[in-house]
Design a protein around this motif. Structure first.
Motif, PDB file in Angstrom:
ATOM      1  N   ALA A 168       1.157  -6.400  -6.267  1.00  0.00           N
ATOM      2  CA  ALA A 168       0.719  -5.084  -6.712  1.00  0.00           C
ATOM      3  C   ALA A 168       1.237  -3.993  -5.787  1.00  0.00           C
ATOM      4  N   LEU A 169       1.485  -2.838  -6.395  1.00  0.00           N
ATOM      5  CA  LEU A 169       1.771  -1.625  -5.636  1.00  0.00           C
ATOM      6  C   LEU A 169       0.513  -0.767  -5.818  1.00  0.00           C
ATOM      7  N   VAL A 170      -0.155  -0.532  -4.697  1.00  0.00           N
ATOM      8  CA  VAL A 170      -1.498   0.044  -4.780  1.00  0.00           C
ATOM      9  C   VAL A 170      -1.530   1.420  -4.126  1.00  0.00           C
ATOM     10  N   GLY A 171      -2.049   2.398  -4.830  1.00  0.00           N
ATOM     11  CA  GLY A 171      -2.171   3.744  -4.275  1.00  0.00           C
ATOM     12  C   GLY A 171      -3.569   3.978  -3.728  1.00  0.00           C
ATOM     13  N   GLY A 172      -4.418   4.598  -4.539  1.00  0.00           N
ATOM     14  CA  GLY A 172      -5.750   5.018  -4.101  1.00  0.00           C
ATOM     15  C   GLY A 172      -6.561   3.944  -3.382  1.00  0.00           C
ATOM     16  N   ALA A 173      -6.590   2.737  -3.955  1.00  0.00           N
ATOM     17  CA  ALA A 173      -7.429   1.676  -3.373  1.00  0.00           C
ATOM     18  C   ALA A 173      -6.850   1.138  -2.064  1.00  0.00           C
ATOM     19  N   TYR A 189       6.265  -2.516 -11.858  1.00  0.00           N
ATOM     20  CA  TYR A 189       5.966  -1.960 -13.187  1.00  0.00           C
ATOM     21  C   TYR A 189       4.698  -1.126 -13.073  1.00  0.00           C
ATOM     22  N   GLU A 190       4.855   0.185 -13.245  1.00  0.00           N
ATOM     23  CA  GLU A 190       3.714   1.088 -13.125  1.00  0.00           C
ATOM     24  C   GLU A 190       3.652   1.996 -14.351  1.00  0.00           C
ATOM     25  N   PRO A 191       2.819   1.634 -15.326  1.00  0.00           N
ATOM     26  CA  PRO A 191       2.671   2.539 -16.464  1.00  0.00           C
ATOM     27  C   PRO A 191       2.170   3.894 -15.953  1.00  0.00           C
ATOM     28  N   GLY A 251      12.346   5.445  -6.884  1.00  0.00           N
ATOM     29  CA  GLY A 251      12.139   5.751  -8.296  1.00  0.00           C
ATOM     30  C   GLY A 251      10.679   5.783  -8.709  1.00  0.00           C
ATOM     31  N   HIS A 252       9.785   6.034  -7.755  1.00  0.00           N
ATOM     32  CA  HIS A 252       8.369   6.144  -8.129  1.00  0.00           C
ATOM     33  C   HIS A 252       8.228   7.240  -9.190  1.00  0.00           C
ATOM     34  N   SER A 253       7.277   7.072 -10.093  1.00  0.00           N
ATOM     35  CA  SER A 253       7.157   8.045 -11.201  1.00  0.00           C
ATOM     36  C   SER A 253       6.884   9.458 -10.679  1.00  0.00           C
ATOM     37  N   GLU A 254       6.244   9.548  -9.494  1.00  0.00           N
ATOM     38  CA  GLU A 254       6.007  10.901  -8.948  1.00  0.00           C
ATOM     39  C   GLU A 254       7.317  11.531  -8.479  1.00  0.00           C
ATOM     40  N   ARG A 255       8.254  10.736  -7.999  1.00  0.00           N
ATOM     41  CA  ARG A 255       9.584  11.259  -7.643  1.00  0.00           C
ATOM     42  C   ARG A 255      10.336  11.633  -8.926  1.00  0.00           C
ATOM     43  N   GLY A 264      -0.857   0.725 -10.780  1.00  0.00           N
ATOM     44  CA  GLY A 264      -1.588   1.654 -11.648  1.00  0.00           C
ATOM     45  C   GLY A 264      -3.060   1.311 -11.628  1.00  0.00           C
ATOM     46  N   SER A 265      -3.808   1.990 -10.723  1.00  0.00           N
ATOM     47  CA  SER A 265      -5.259   1.808 -10.635  1.00  0.00           C
ATOM     48  C   SER A 265      -5.687   0.374 -10.336  1.00  0.00           C
ATOM     49  N   VAL A 266      -4.888  -0.334  -9.554  1.00  0.00           N
ATOM     50  CA  VAL A 266      -5.319  -1.666  -9.118  1.00  0.00           C
ATOM     51  C   VAL A 266      -6.441  -1.474  -8.096  1.00  0.00           C
ATOM     52  N   ASN A 267      -7.484  -2.282  -8.225  1.00  0.00           N
ATOM     53  CA  ASN A 267      -8.595  -2.209  -7.267  1.00  0.00           C
ATOM     54  C   ASN A 267      -9.154  -3.622  -7.057  1.00  0.00           C
ATOM     55  N   TRP A 298       0.629   6.290 -17.210  1.00  0.00           N
ATOM     56  CA  TRP A 298      -0.732   6.653 -17.623  1.00  0.00           C
ATOM     57  C   TRP A 298      -1.804   5.893 -16.837  1.00  0.00           C
ATOM     58  N   ALA A 299      -1.393   4.894 -16.083  1.00  0.00           N
ATOM     59  CA  ALA A 299      -2.375   4.121 -15.313  1.00  0.00           C
ATOM     60  C   ALA A 299      -2.406   4.537 -13.844  1.00  0.00           C
ATOM     61  N   ILE A 300      -1.457   5.366 -13.434  1.00  0.00           N
ATOM     62  CA  ILE A 300      -1.362   5.719 -12.011  1.00  0.00           C
ATOM     63  C   ILE A 300      -2.393   6.785 -11.658  1.00  0.00           C
ATOM     64  N   GLY A 301      -3.298   6.430 -10.755  1.00  0.00           N
ATOM     65  CA  GLY A 301      -4.278   7.386 -10.247  1.00  0.00           C
ATOM     66  C   GLY A 301      -5.300   7.836 -11.268  1.00  0.00           C
ATOM     67  N   THR A 302      -5.385   7.145 -12.401  1.00  0.00           N
ATOM     68  CA  THR A 302      -6.286   7.587 -13.465  1.00  0.00           C
ATOM     69  C   THR A 302      -7.553   6.751 -13.549  1.00  0.00           C
ATOM     70  N   ALA A 336       0.858  -1.193   0.000  1.00  0.00           N
ATOM     71  CA  ALA A 336       0.000   0.000   0.000  1.00  0.00           C
ATOM     72  C   ALA A 336       0.887   1.233   0.000  1.00  0.00           C
ATOM     73  N   ASN A 337       0.908   1.936  -1.117  1.00  0.00           N
ATOM     74  CA  ASN A 337       1.678   3.177  -1.191  1.00  0.00           C
ATOM     75  C   ASN A 337       0.729   4.317  -0.825  1.00  0.00           C
ATOM     76  N   TRP A 338       0.865   4.796   0.413  1.00  0.00           N
ATOM     77  CA  TRP A 338      -0.078   5.816   0.882  1.00  0.00           C
ATOM     78  C   TRP A 338       0.242   7.210   0.350  1.00  0.00           C
ATOM     79  N   LYS A 339       1.408   7.369  -0.258  1.00  0.00           N
ATOM     80  CA  LYS A 339       1.803   8.690  -0.796  1.00  0.00           C
ATOM     81  C   LYS A 339       1.655   9.756   0.300  1.00  0.00           C
ATOM     82  N   MET A 340       1.176  10.974  -0.043  1.00  0.00           N
ATOM     83  CA  MET A 340       1.062  12.013   0.996  1.00  0.00           C
ATOM     84  C   MET A 340      -0.344  11.997   1.602  1.00  0.00           C
TER      85      MET A 340
HETATM   86  P1  PGA Z   1      -2.809   4.116  -7.909  1.00  0.00           P
HETATM   87  O1  PGA Z   1      -1.277   4.400  -7.540  1.00  0.00           O
HETATM   88  O2  PGA Z   1      -3.117   2.732  -7.407  1.00  0.00           O
HETATM   89  O3  PGA Z   1      -3.580   5.191  -7.173  1.00  0.00           O
HETATM   90  O4  PGA Z   1      -2.943   4.217  -9.375  1.00  0.00           O
HETATM   91  C1  PGA Z   1      -0.301   3.395  -7.690  1.00  0.00           C
HETATM   92  C2  PGA Z   1       1.059   3.949  -7.366  1.00  0.00           C
HETATM   93  O5  PGA Z   1       1.365   5.086  -7.744  1.00  0.00           O
HETATM   94  O6  PGA Z   1       1.884   3.258  -6.729  1.00  0.00           O
END
Ligand code: PGA
Length: 254
Positions: free
Chosen positions: A234-239, A169-171, A97-101, A215-218, A173-177, A9-13
Motif C-alpha cells: 500500500a501507498l498510504v497518506g493520511g493514516a 494504483y491509486e483511484p 506521477g502521483h495524482s497530486e503532481r 487511497g484511504s488505506v487505514n 476519488w479514493a485519495i484522502g476522501t 508512507a507518503n507524507w506529502k507536505m
Molecule cells: P491517502 O493518500 O491514504 O491519504 O488517501 C494516499 C496517497 O495519496 O498516496
C-alpha cells in the motif's frame, strides 16, 4: 509467484524534521521482528530526508524515498532535486506521477516517463502512480486510462527494468476522501494492470512487479485489501502520519 509486500508512507507536505524524529521514535516501539517480511518505506518531504537518515543511522529496516525527482541532471532548474542528490543522501525510492503532481503541476505520463528512466538509470526504484478519476470510472474509461498511464509512463523500459518498478494504483476519488475501493474492485483493477504489464514486458516481469493499492488505506481496511492476490502492498497518506496506524498497516500486510 511470491512478491515481498511493500508498504510506503507518503507524507506529502507534512512532517518537518522535528515531527519526523518523534514519528520514528514511536514507530520503533510499534514495530516487531516479524515485520522483516515486508518492505517498509517512508517518503518524507525533501527537507526532512536528512533527519530521517540521521535517525536511521545506516539501519536498513526502513527504506527512504523522495516524493519527486527532476528529469534533468543538474544546473539551472530552480526548485528541482536530482537523482544524484537522492543517491548521495541514500534514497532508494522515488514516488513519481502521483495524482497530486498530475493535477496541480500538470505532469503527464509522458513527462513522468522521463523521470522514471532517470530514476532507474541512477539505481533508484520508482513508485509509479496511476489511477482514474471518478468521472473516468463512471463513464467506463477505467481500463483505457490505466492502460495509457502504464504504456506511456513505463515506455522504453526493458523487462528487467520494469520488474524492479513498483506500480501504485491509486483511484483519484479514493485519495484522502475516506472512501476506499472495495477489495473486489481494487483486485480487479490490479489484475487488469498486471495483464497490461504482461503484454508490455512479458509474464515473468509482470509477475515480479509489485502493485500497491493507495487511497484511504487505514488499519481497518488493510487486512482485506492486502489479502487480495494482486495487491502487493500500500501507498498510504493520511493514516501514515501516525506511527501506530502506519505500524498496524504494516502488520496487516504480513
Ligand atoms: P491517502 O493518500 O491514504 O491519504 O488517501 C494516499 C496517497 O495519496 O498516496
Amino acid at each position: 509467484m511470491s512478491r515481498t509486500p511493500i508498504i510506503a508512507a507518503n507524507w506529502k507536505m507534512n512532517m518537518g524534521p522535528k515531527e519526523a524524529r518523534e514519528f520514528l521514535a514511536s514507530l520503533k516501539s510499534e514495530l516487531c521482528g516479524d515485520c522483516k517480511a515486508v518492505d517498509k518505506v517512508v517518503v518524507p518531504p525533501f527537507i526532512t530526508i536528512p533527519t530521517v537518515m540521521e535517525v536511521l543511522d545506516g539501519c536498513d529496516c526502513l527504506g527512504v524515498g523522495a516524493q519527486d525527482v527532476s528529469d534533468r541532471d543538474s544546473g539551472a532548474f530552480t526548485g528541482e532535486i536530482s537523482t544524484t542528490m537522492l543517491n548521495e543522501i541514500g534514497c532508494k525510492y522515488v514516488v513519481l506521477g502521483h495524482s497530486e503532481r498530475r493535477q496541480y503541476h500538470g505532469e503527464t505520463s509522458a513527462y513522468v516517463n522521463k523521470k522514471v528512466k532517470k530514476a532507474l538509470a541512477a539505481g533508484i526504484i520508482p513508485i509509479y502512480c496511476i489511477g482514474e478519476t471518478l468521472e473516468q470510472r463512471e463513464s467506463g474509461q477505467l481500463e483505457t486510462i490505466l492502460k495509457a498511464q502504464i504504456v506511456e509512463g513505463l515506455a522504453d523500459l526493458t523487462p528487467a527494468q520494469a520488474a524492479t518498478v513498483v506500480v501504485a494504483y491509486e483511484p483519484v476519488w479514493a485519495i484522502g476522501t475516506g472512501v476506499t475501493a472495495s477489495s473486489a474492485d481494487a483486485q480487479s483493477a490490479h489484475a487488469f494492470i498486471r495483464s497490461v504489464l504482461a503484454e508490455g514486458f512479458g509474464q515473468e516481469a509482470a509477475d515480479a512487479i509489485r502493485i500497491q493499492y493507495g487511497g484511504s488505506v487505514n488499519p481497518g481496511n488493510a487486512v482485506e485489501l492486502m489479502g487480495q492476490a494482486d495487491i502487493d502492498g500500500a501507498l498510504v497518506g493520511g493514516a501514515a502520519l501516525v506511527a501506530a496506524s502506519f505500524a498496524a498497516i504494516i502488520k496487516a500486510s504480513i
